[in-house]
Write a protein that holds these residues in place. Structure first.
Motif, PDB file in Angstrom:
ATOM      1  N   GLY A  57     119.276  10.425  78.732  1.00  0.00           N
ATOM      2  CA  GLY A  57     119.017  11.832  78.498  1.00  0.00           C
ATOM      3  C   GLY A  57     118.219  12.036  77.233  1.00  0.00           C
ATOM      4  N   ALA A  58     118.089  13.276  76.848  1.00  0.00           N
ATOM      5  CA  ALA A  58     117.365  13.623  75.624  1.00  0.00           C
ATOM      6  C   ALA A  58     118.359  13.693  74.468  1.00  0.00           C
ATOM      7  N   ALA A  59     117.988  13.153  73.301  1.00  0.00           N
ATOM      8  CA  ALA A  59     118.826  13.190  72.101  1.00  0.00           C
ATOM      9  C   ALA A  59     118.151  14.046  71.048  1.00  0.00           C
ATOM     10  N   SER A  60     118.921  14.926  70.442  1.00  0.00           N
ATOM     11  CA  SER A  60     118.383  15.822  69.419  1.00  0.00           C
ATOM     12  C   SER A  60     119.358  15.833  68.255  1.00  0.00           C
ATOM     13  N   SER A  61     118.886  15.504  67.054  1.00  0.00           N
ATOM     14  CA  SER A  61     119.766  15.336  65.892  1.00  0.00           C
ATOM     15  C   SER A  61     119.814  16.609  65.046  1.00  0.00           C
ATOM     16  N   ILE A  62     121.002  16.865  64.477  1.00  0.00           N
ATOM     17  CA  ILE A  62     121.200  17.964  63.538  1.00  0.00           C
ATOM     18  C   ILE A  62     121.654  17.373  62.203  1.00  0.00           C
ATOM     19  N   PHE A  63     120.917  17.656  61.149  1.00  0.00           N
ATOM     20  CA  PHE A  63     121.224  17.110  59.819  1.00  0.00           C
ATOM     21  C   PHE A  63     121.971  18.144  58.999  1.00  0.00           C
ATOM     22  N   VAL A  64     123.151  17.754  58.484  1.00  0.00           N
ATOM     23  CA  VAL A  64     123.937  18.604  57.595  1.00  0.00           C
ATOM     24  C   VAL A  64     123.849  17.991  56.200  1.00  0.00           C
ATOM     25  N   PRO A  65     123.287  18.702  55.206  1.00  0.00           N
ATOM     26  CA  PRO A  65     122.920  18.067  53.945  1.00  0.00           C
ATOM     27  C   PRO A  65     124.075  17.777  52.997  1.00  0.00           C
ATOM     28  N   ASP A  66     125.179  18.547  53.038  1.00  0.00           N
ATOM     29  CA  ASP A  66     126.232  18.410  52.040  1.00  0.00           C
ATOM     30  C   ASP A  66     127.478  17.785  52.635  1.00  0.00           C
ATOM     31  N   THR A  67     128.197  17.042  51.780  1.00  0.00           N
ATOM     32  CA  THR A  67     129.469  16.464  52.182  1.00  0.00           C
ATOM     33  C   THR A  67     130.558  17.523  52.100  1.00  0.00           C
ATOM     34  N   CYS A  68     131.337  17.665  53.161  1.00  0.00           N
ATOM     35  CA  CYS A  68     132.408  18.651  53.171  1.00  0.00           C
ATOM     36  C   CYS A  68     133.465  18.219  54.176  1.00  0.00           C
ATOM     37  N   ARG A  69     134.625  18.871  54.112  1.00  0.00           N
ATOM     38  CA  ARG A  69     135.704  18.624  55.052  1.00  0.00           C
ATOM     39  C   ARG A  69     135.453  19.459  56.300  1.00  0.00           C
ATOM     40  N   VAL A  70     135.494  18.834  57.482  1.00  0.00           N
ATOM     41  CA  VAL A  70     135.190  19.529  58.728  1.00  0.00           C
ATOM     42  C   VAL A  70     136.455  20.214  59.236  1.00  0.00           C
ATOM     43  N   ALA A  71     136.430  21.536  59.295  1.00  0.00           N
ATOM     44  CA  ALA A  71     137.540  22.296  59.849  1.00  0.00           C
ATOM     45  C   ALA A  71     137.232  22.740  61.271  1.00  0.00           C
ATOM     46  N   ASP A  72     135.977  23.045  61.562  1.00  0.00           N
ATOM     47  CA  ASP A  72     135.592  23.523  62.889  1.00  0.00           C
ATOM     48  C   ASP A  72     134.089  23.344  63.026  1.00  0.00           C
ATOM     49  N   VAL A  73     133.632  23.168  64.260  1.00  0.00           N
ATOM     50  CA  VAL A  73     132.202  23.020  64.535  1.00  0.00           C
ATOM     51  C   VAL A  73     131.840  23.963  65.676  1.00  0.00           C
ATOM     52  N   ALA A  74     130.775  24.729  65.497  1.00  0.00           N
ATOM     53  CA  ALA A  74     130.238  25.580  66.555  1.00  0.00           C
ATOM     54  C   ALA A  74     128.786  25.167  66.812  1.00  0.00           C
ATOM     55  N   VAL A  75     128.434  25.062  68.071  1.00  0.00           N
ATOM     56  CA  VAL A  75     127.100  24.584  68.455  1.00  0.00           C
ATOM     57  C   VAL A  75     126.428  25.621  69.352  1.00  0.00           C
ATOM     58  N   ASP A  76     125.230  26.054  68.962  1.00  0.00           N
ATOM     59  CA  ASP A  76     124.413  26.933  69.792  1.00  0.00           C
ATOM     60  C   ASP A  76     123.402  26.081  70.561  1.00  0.00           C
ATOM     61  N   VAL A  77     123.316  26.293  71.857  1.00  0.00           N
ATOM     62  CA  VAL A  77     122.349  25.542  72.666  1.00  0.00           C
ATOM     63  C   VAL A  77     121.432  26.516  73.399  1.00  0.00           C
ATOM     64  N   ASP A  78     120.198  26.076  73.603  1.00  0.00           N
ATOM     65  CA  ASP A  78     119.200  26.861  74.337  1.00  0.00           C
ATOM     66  C   ASP A  78     118.373  25.862  75.140  1.00  0.00           C
ATOM     67  N   ILE A  79     118.769  25.685  76.418  1.00  0.00           N
ATOM     68  CA  ILE A  79     118.147  24.666  77.269  1.00  0.00           C
ATOM     69  C   ILE A  79     117.507  25.353  78.484  1.00  0.00           C
ATOM     70  N   GLU A  80     116.229  25.112  78.667  1.00  0.00           N
ATOM     71  CA  GLU A  80     115.531  25.610  79.851  1.00  0.00           C
ATOM     72  C   GLU A  80     115.624  24.544  80.946  1.00  0.00           C
ATOM     73  N   HIS A  81     116.233  24.932  82.058  1.00  0.00           N
ATOM     74  CA  HIS A  81     116.383  23.970  83.157  1.00  0.00           C
ATOM     75  C   HIS A  81     116.604  24.742  84.448  1.00  0.00           C
ATOM     76  N   GLY A  82     116.073  24.204  85.543  1.00  0.00           N
ATOM     77  CA  GLY A  82     116.163  24.904  86.822  1.00  0.00           C
ATOM     78  C   GLY A  82     117.531  24.837  87.470  1.00  0.00           C
ATOM     79  N   SER A  83     118.430  23.998  86.975  1.00  0.00           N
ATOM     80  CA  SER A  83     119.748  23.875  87.601  1.00  0.00           C
ATOM     81  C   SER A  83     120.757  23.430  86.530  1.00  0.00           C
ATOM     82  N   ARG A  84     121.464  24.397  85.953  1.00  0.00           N
ATOM     83  CA  ARG A  84     122.387  24.038  84.865  1.00  0.00           C
ATOM     84  C   ARG A  84     123.544  23.156  85.358  1.00  0.00           C
ATOM     85  N   GLY A  85     123.794  23.154  86.672  1.00  0.00           N
ATOM     86  CA  GLY A  85     124.831  22.279  87.197  1.00  0.00           C
ATOM     87  C   GLY A  85     124.484  20.810  87.095  1.00  0.00           C
TER      88      GLY A  85
END
Length: 285
Positions: free
Chosen positions: A223-251
């Motif tokens: 598949g396609a890989a796309s990286s997200i860089f987070v610059p600062d060190t911190c304690r992870v309490a929760d992660v939210a991800v926004d996606v925007d994918i154009e595709h003819g069949s999301r299934g």
């Protein structure tokens, strides 16, 4: 005054006595010097801007020096406790140490110095002291499970300059951890000790690399890989991800979030049938 109440940015103390000094904009994890009040019964409103959190109740002030501590109780509500400071001089080379436990998340604790007990079996809301202890270097730790070893350790502090002084140590909650606030009321000085390994919780965001074309899946799954860089060190309490994918069949889509340590969470797993595109926000809980 010592402000250890995390929910409020600042605290104002408004007295109910005319012409008495107001204490304003006392920041979290800070203290003030002494203010001069007549020996009297007095009550303070606890304010932040126009919000009133509560009152101190009636405080009986006699001749002497006092410290008012504002902290959060076991329910997270504002609470106060008034201490009469011990200003008597301890023996040569010693300091006068008082320890208070206001960290509701920690339960009963032992205060250790390099593994040796200084105060044992201190319950939440309790105070011990003043104790005459050597004014020397301390490597404080807190034992929260009563096994005789420090579960939380703090950076060593050289307190030899406090010989003959009064010192008050407060355990309190901040950002899900137990901190120590060390106050020297006579010289209006203090220090905050974070547990070793503490990482603050704060919002971080990042944007993925350039848009990727999604190849047809083979076996094993490509598949396609796309990286997200987070610059600062911190304690992870929760992660939210926004996606925007154009595709003819999301299934046909499978979307996986992979952490640097190899952990993976599947955000979308081939549902949606023949509907177009996948646009939305996903929480990892």
């Amino acid at each position: 005054m010592v402000n250890l109440y995390e929910p409020a940015g600042t605290i104002d103390l408004i007295p109910d006595v005319p012409d008495a000094d107001e204490l304003v904009n006392i920041g979290f994890q800070t203290q003030t010097g002494y203010f001069l009040y007549d020996a009297q019964t007095i009550e303070f409103s606890l304010m932040e801007d126009l919000t009133q959190y509560g009152t101190t109740g009636e405080l009986v002030l006699m001749d002497g020096a006092y410290t008012l501590v504002v902290y959060g109780d076991a329910n997270g509500d504002i609470a106060t406790q008034l201490f009469e400071d011990d200003l008597s001089e301890p023996g040569e080379g010693d300091m006068s140490l008082t320890v208070s436990h206001f960290a509701s998340s920690a339960g009963q604790v032992d205060l250790l110095d390099d593994g040796s007990p200084v105060v044992s079996d201190l319950d939440y809301g309790a105070t011990v002291g003043p104790l005459s202890v050597p004014a020397t270097e301390y490597a404080f730790g807190l034992d929260v499970d009563d096994d005789g070893t420090a579960d939380l350790e703090y950076e060593s502090q050289d307190l030899s300059s406090l010989s003959g002084e009064s010192v008050h140590a407060y355990a309190y909650d901040y950002d899900g951890y137990t901190f120590l606030f060390i106050s020297y009321p006579e010289v209006n000085s203090s220090l905050r000790l974070a547990p070793l390994g503490f990482l603050p919780t704060f919002n971080q965001s990042g944007t993925s690399s350039d848009p990727q074309s999604i190849p047809d899946a083979g076996y094993p799954l490509d598949g396609a890989a796309s990286s997200i860089f987070v610059p600062d060190t911190c304690r992870v309490a929760d992660v939210a991800v926004d996606v925007d994918i154009e595709h003819g069949s999301r299934g046909d889509l499978v979307v996986v979030l992979a952490a640097p340590d190899g952990q993976q969470i599947t955000l979308w797993n081939g549902v949606g049938g023949d509907a177009d595109d996948l646009i939305g926000s996903f929480d990892t809980d």
